[in-house]
Design an enzyme around this catalytic site. Structure first.
Site, PDB file in Angstrom:
ATOM      1  N   ARG A   1      -3.379   6.657   1.128  1.00  0.00           N
ATOM      2  CA  ARG A   1      -3.837   7.861   1.807  1.00  0.00           C
ATOM      3  C   ARG A   1      -2.864   8.475   2.803  1.00  0.00           C
ATOM      4  O   ARG A   1      -3.063   9.611   3.230  1.00  0.00           O
ATOM      5  CB  ARG A   1      -5.183   7.576   2.498  1.00  0.00           C
ATOM      6  CG  ARG A   1      -6.317   7.490   1.506  1.00  0.00           C
ATOM      7  CD  ARG A   1      -7.580   7.001   2.162  1.00  0.00           C
ATOM      8  NE  ARG A   1      -7.391   5.646   2.649  1.00  0.00           N
ATOM      9  CZ  ARG A   1      -8.269   4.977   3.395  1.00  0.00           C
ATOM     10  NH1 ARG A   1      -9.380   5.575   3.772  1.00  0.00           N
ATOM     11  NH2 ARG A   1      -8.026   3.735   3.762  1.00  0.00           N
TER      12      ARG A   1
ATOM     13  N   ARG B   1      -7.022  11.963  -4.837  1.00  0.00           N
ATOM     14  CA  ARG B   1      -8.226  11.252  -4.411  1.00  0.00           C
ATOM     15  C   ARG B   1      -9.395  12.207  -4.161  1.00  0.00           C
ATOM     16  O   ARG B   1     -10.557  11.845  -4.338  1.00  0.00           O
ATOM     17  CB  ARG B   1      -7.861  10.459  -3.163  1.00  0.00           C
ATOM     18  CG  ARG B   1      -8.829   9.479  -2.640  1.00  0.00           C
ATOM     19  CD  ARG B   1      -9.129   8.326  -3.542  1.00  0.00           C
ATOM     20  NE  ARG B   1     -10.108   7.499  -2.842  1.00  0.00           N
ATOM     21  CZ  ARG B   1     -11.401   7.733  -2.844  1.00  0.00           C
ATOM     22  NH1 ARG B   1     -11.895   8.714  -3.562  1.00  0.00           N
ATOM     23  NH2 ARG B   1     -12.225   6.980  -2.137  1.00  0.00           N
TER      24      ARG B   1
ATOM     25  N   TYR C   1     -14.999 -11.646  -0.146  1.00  0.00           N
ATOM     26  CA  TYR C   1     -15.605 -10.320  -0.371  1.00  0.00           C
ATOM     27  C   TYR C   1     -16.903 -10.427  -1.167  1.00  0.00           C
ATOM     28  O   TYR C   1     -17.874  -9.714  -0.909  1.00  0.00           O
ATOM     29  CB  TYR C   1     -14.644  -9.390  -1.120  1.00  0.00           C
ATOM     30  CG  TYR C   1     -13.588  -8.773  -0.226  1.00  0.00           C
ATOM     31  CD1 TYR C   1     -13.929  -7.825   0.730  1.00  0.00           C
ATOM     32  CD2 TYR C   1     -12.253  -9.130  -0.341  1.00  0.00           C
ATOM     33  CE1 TYR C   1     -12.969  -7.252   1.560  1.00  0.00           C
ATOM     34  CE2 TYR C   1     -11.282  -8.570   0.478  1.00  0.00           C
ATOM     35  CZ  TYR C   1     -11.655  -7.627   1.431  1.00  0.00           C
ATOM     36  OH  TYR C   1     -10.699  -7.079   2.246  1.00  0.00           O
TER      37      TYR C   1
ATOM     38  N   ARG D   1       0.816  -1.228   0.000  1.00  0.00           N
ATOM     39  CA  ARG D   1       0.000   0.000   0.000  1.00  0.00           C
ATOM     40  C   ARG D   1       0.844   1.271   0.000  1.00  0.00           C
ATOM     41  O   ARG D   1       0.456   2.273   0.606  1.00  0.00           O
ATOM     42  CB  ARG D   1      -0.941   0.041   1.215  1.00  0.00           C
ATOM     43  CG  ARG D   1      -2.007  -1.016   1.203  1.00  0.00           C
ATOM     44  CD  ARG D   1      -3.233  -0.548   0.430  1.00  0.00           C
ATOM     45  NE  ARG D   1      -4.201  -1.623   0.339  1.00  0.00           N
ATOM     46  CZ  ARG D   1      -5.335  -1.674   1.011  1.00  0.00           C
ATOM     47  NH1 ARG D   1      -5.671  -0.685   1.798  1.00  0.00           N
ATOM     48  NH2 ARG D   1      -6.148  -2.683   0.857  1.00  0.00           N
TER      49      ARG D   1
ATOM     50  N   ASP E   1      -6.905  -2.337  -7.289  1.00  0.00           N
ATOM     51  CA  ASP E   1      -7.414  -3.004  -6.095  1.00  0.00           C
ATOM     52  C   ASP E   1      -7.710  -4.445  -6.453  1.00  0.00           C
ATOM     53  O   ASP E   1      -8.000  -4.753  -7.614  1.00  0.00           O
ATOM     54  CB  ASP E   1      -8.686  -2.321  -5.568  1.00  0.00           C
ATOM     55  CG  ASP E   1      -8.967  -2.753  -4.133  1.00  0.00           C
ATOM     56  OD1 ASP E   1      -8.370  -2.174  -3.208  1.00  0.00           O
ATOM     57  OD2 ASP E   1      -9.734  -3.709  -3.941  1.00  0.00           O
TER      58      ASP E   1
HETATM   59  O1  1CP Z   1       0.249   0.888  -3.380  1.00  0.00           O
HETATM   60  C1  1CP Z   1      -0.299  -0.208  -3.430  1.00  0.00           C
HETATM   61  O2  1CP Z   1      -0.080  -1.151  -2.645  1.00  0.00           O
HETATM   62  C2  1CP Z   1      -1.249  -0.487  -4.585  1.00  0.00           C
HETATM   63  C3  1CP Z   1      -2.600  -0.343  -4.316  1.00  0.00           C
HETATM   64  C4  1CP Z   1      -3.485  -1.357  -3.608  1.00  0.00           C
HETATM   65  C5  1CP Z   1      -3.352  -2.740  -3.393  1.00  0.00           C
HETATM   66  C6  1CP Z   1      -2.181  -3.628  -3.685  1.00  0.00           C
HETATM   67  C7  1CP Z   1      -4.750  -0.961  -3.107  1.00  0.00           C
HETATM   68  C8  1CP Z   1      -5.285   0.401  -3.138  1.00  0.00           C
HETATM   69  N1  1CP Z   1      -5.388  -2.096  -2.664  1.00  0.00           N
HETATM   70  C9  1CP Z   1      -4.558  -3.184  -2.807  1.00  0.00           C
HETATM   71  C10 1CP Z   1      -4.859  -4.591  -2.481  1.00  0.00           C
HETATM   72  C11 1CP Z   1      -6.012  -4.904  -1.603  1.00  0.00           C
HETATM   73  N2  1CP Z   1      -7.269  -4.366  -1.584  1.00  0.00           N
HETATM   74  C12 1CP Z   1      -6.004  -5.957  -0.655  1.00  0.00           C
HETATM   75  C13 1CP Z   1      -4.843  -6.888  -0.430  1.00  0.00           C
HETATM   76  C14 1CP Z   1      -3.863  -6.310   0.514  1.00  0.00           C
HETATM   77  C15 1CP Z   1      -4.319  -6.261   1.947  1.00  0.00           C
HETATM   78  O3  1CP Z   1      -4.503  -7.332   2.553  1.00  0.00           O
HETATM   79  O4  1CP Z   1      -4.493  -5.141   2.447  1.00  0.00           O
HETATM   80  C16 1CP Z   1      -7.263  -5.997  -0.036  1.00  0.00           C
HETATM   81  C17 1CP Z   1      -7.723  -6.948   1.050  1.00  0.00           C
HETATM   82  C18 1CP Z   1      -8.060  -4.991  -0.630  1.00  0.00           C
HETATM   83  C19 1CP Z   1      -9.485  -4.692  -0.350  1.00  0.00           C
HETATM   84  C20 1CP Z   1      -9.640  -3.305   0.107  1.00  0.00           C
HETATM   85  N3  1CP Z   1      -9.568  -2.224  -0.718  1.00  0.00           N
HETATM   86  C21 1CP Z   1      -9.779  -2.837   1.439  1.00  0.00           C
HETATM   87  C22 1CP Z   1      -9.892  -3.698   2.704  1.00  0.00           C
HETATM   88  C23 1CP Z   1     -11.311  -3.840   3.096  1.00  0.00           C
HETATM   89  C24 1CP Z   1     -11.587  -4.702   4.310  1.00  0.00           C
HETATM   90  O5  1CP Z   1     -12.015  -4.138   5.328  1.00  0.00           O
HETATM   91  O6  1CP Z   1     -11.395  -5.934   4.253  1.00  0.00           O
HETATM   92  C25 1CP Z   1      -9.815  -1.432   1.377  1.00  0.00           C
HETATM   93  C26 1CP Z   1      -9.994  -0.469   2.516  1.00  0.00           C
HETATM   94  C27 1CP Z   1      -9.664  -1.064   0.002  1.00  0.00           C
HETATM   95  C28 1CP Z   1      -9.581   0.303  -0.547  1.00  0.00           C
HETATM   96  C29 1CP Z   1      -8.271   0.748  -1.031  1.00  0.00           C
HETATM   97  N4  1CP Z   1      -7.473   0.038  -1.916  1.00  0.00           N
HETATM   98  C30 1CP Z   1      -6.344   0.769  -2.197  1.00  0.00           C
HETATM   99  C31 1CP Z   1      -6.429   2.006  -1.459  1.00  0.00           C
HETATM  100  C32 1CP Z   1      -5.425   3.124  -1.519  1.00  0.00           C
HETATM  101  C33 1CP Z   1      -7.636   1.977  -0.730  1.00  0.00           C
HETATM  102  C34 1CP Z   1      -8.177   3.084   0.152  1.00  0.00           C
HETATM  103  C35 1CP Z   1      -9.446   3.613  -0.407  1.00  0.00           C
HETATM  104  C36 1CP Z   1      -9.482   5.074  -0.746  1.00  0.00           C
HETATM  105  O7  1CP Z   1      -8.531   5.731  -1.191  1.00  0.00           O
HETATM  106  O8  1CP Z   1     -10.603   5.573  -0.596  1.00  0.00           O
END
Ligand code: 1CP
Length: 355
Positions: free
Chosen positions: A28, A37, A151, A24, A73
């Site tokens: 943010r 964003r 999910y 990540r 994502d």
């Molecule tokens: O920089 C990077 O790493 C690239 C971007 C990236 C990656 C690799 C994002 C952006 N998401 C992911 C993978 C991802 N997404 C995973 C696997 C990694 C992990 O275990 O964290 C998972 C489970 C998700 C699902 C997801 N997307 C969640 C988790 C939800 C939950 O409660 O289970 C969330 C909060 C997101 C949103 C998200 N994805 C990425 C960002 C920057 C964000 C934040 C949202 C925003 O900006 O509003």
């Protein structure tokens, strides 16, 4: 390629310093990401190659990172399969119509044409490869089938995943059917990312731990294996070189030996594992990645540097890619990320020179 340290570490070649990237790393906690964003919806950024490229490069421009990861994502795969996914501010992903019963599998697109549905990711990867100009390798990724299935059934994040797990006990055959559909998409998706320019591929099984050893062996590991095998077979049948693959199965300490023999060059570790134990259990033929507790970034700078040094001493400098044990949180200080990266580089160089 100006800096191929991460690729060399993944292939088990000698590295003069330990490469590092941060799960990540585009996100943010960076003010420049929050600015982008504020102007665009989350999935609009994912679907617009110039925007996805821009945010992918933000951490690369700010820090001395050794790899970039394409901004996207894991939930773009359920979208490609026909599900609606929204990103709710402050809440995370939300599926308005999750899969409630196995009959709902019939609602999914099959087969999925990945070039049509996910071509925007491939375009973002190609553009980012050009803009990187060989500075560092670009990582592509997918969610693993069980994590995506969870999910699709839960409809969002969940602490127990009891709805998704109930399928595994009540409808095992239909669960396998769904997992297979997702696996087929993941394989084509990773091959497409590689053809578009991704130089390393990570598979995120973020929800492995909740399964426990029995369910993991039945419903996660076989598909994780199919993905590495399937990607490699497709690449070789198209006469393309393979790229290193990373498996990150969070909290799957019970599956570490199996994961190290599942066809991936790199095994990602969360912070609950002891580095020396992980080395002993995975053997000499895989590279390890991880595993600093993300919350160590809240520690005072001197303490963080001490934790980094201790981690490096335990993993050693070879067959190792430094990272956090999970993604960075939005309230973390970018200055600490700089401290983390610089400490990994300087201490690993010192360790290599002292040999
Ligand atoms: O920089 C990077 O790493 C690239 C971007 C990236 C990656 C690799 C994002 C952006 N998401 C992911 C993978 C991802 N997404 C995973 C696997 C990694 C992990 O275990 O964290 C998972 C489970 C998700 C699902 C997801 N997307 C969640 C988790 C939800 C939950 O409660 O289970 C969330 C909060 C997101 C949103 C998200 N994805 C990425 C960002 C920057 C964000 C934040 C949202 C925003 O900006 O509003």
């Amino acid at each position: 390629m100006k800096n191929d340290l991460a690729l060399r570490a993944a292939r088990g070649e000698k590295t003069e310093r330990v490469p590092v990237w941060v799960m990540r790393q585009a996100g943010r906690y960076l003010p420049e990401f929050r600015e982008t964003r504020a102007e665009h919806d989350f999935f609009t950024i994912c679907r617009t190659p110039v925007l996805a490229c821009k945010v992918t490069l933000q951490p690369i421009e700010r820090f001395d990172l050794d790899a970039a990861i394409i901004f996207s994502d894991i939930l773009v795969v359920p979208q490609a399969m026909g599900m609606v996914v929204e990103m709710l501010p402050g809440k995370g992903p939300h599926f308005p119509e999750p899969l409630n019963t196995p009959d709902d599998i019939g609602r999914l697109n099959k087969p999925v044409n990945v070039s049509q549905e996910l071509g925007y990711v491939f375009d973002a990867i190609t553009l980012t490869r050009h803009r990187l100009e060989g500075r560092v390798p670009l990582i592509g990724f997918t969610g693993a089938p069980w994590t995506l299935m969870s999910y699709m059934i839960e409809g969002g994040g969940s602490t127990t995943m009891s709805k998704a797990k109930s399928w595994l006990y009540r409808y095992p055959a239909e669960s396998h059917k769904l997992l297979q559909l997702i696996t087929d998409v993941c394989i084509d998706y990773l091959v497409g990312q590689m053809q578009a320019g991704a130089q390393m591929l990570q598979v995120f099984e973020s929800h492995a731990g909740i399964l426990g050893p029995g369910l993991f062996a039945k419903f996660s590991l076989p598909y994780i294996r199919q993905i590495s095998r399937g990607v490699k077979e497709k690449l070789s049948s198209r006469k393309l070189d393979t790229v290193p693959m990373i498996i990150f199965a969070k909290d799957a300490h019970f599956g570490l030996e199996d994961l190290s023999q599942s066809g991936y060059e790199v095994v990602g570790l969360d912070w609950t594992l002891r580095p020396q134990h992980a080395r002993a259990r995975t053997g000499a033929n895989v590279t390890l990645q991880g595993n600093l507790d993300p919350c160590a970034l809240y520690a005072p700078e001197v303490e963080l540097v001490a934790l980094v040094k201790a981690m490096l001493e335990k993993f050693g400098t070879q067959r190792y890619i430094a990272n956090l044990g999970h993604g960075i949180y939005p309230d973390m200080d970018p200055e600490r990320v700089k401290t983390l990266i610089d400490a990994i580089h300087s201490h690993s160089e010192y360790m290599n020179s002292a040999k």
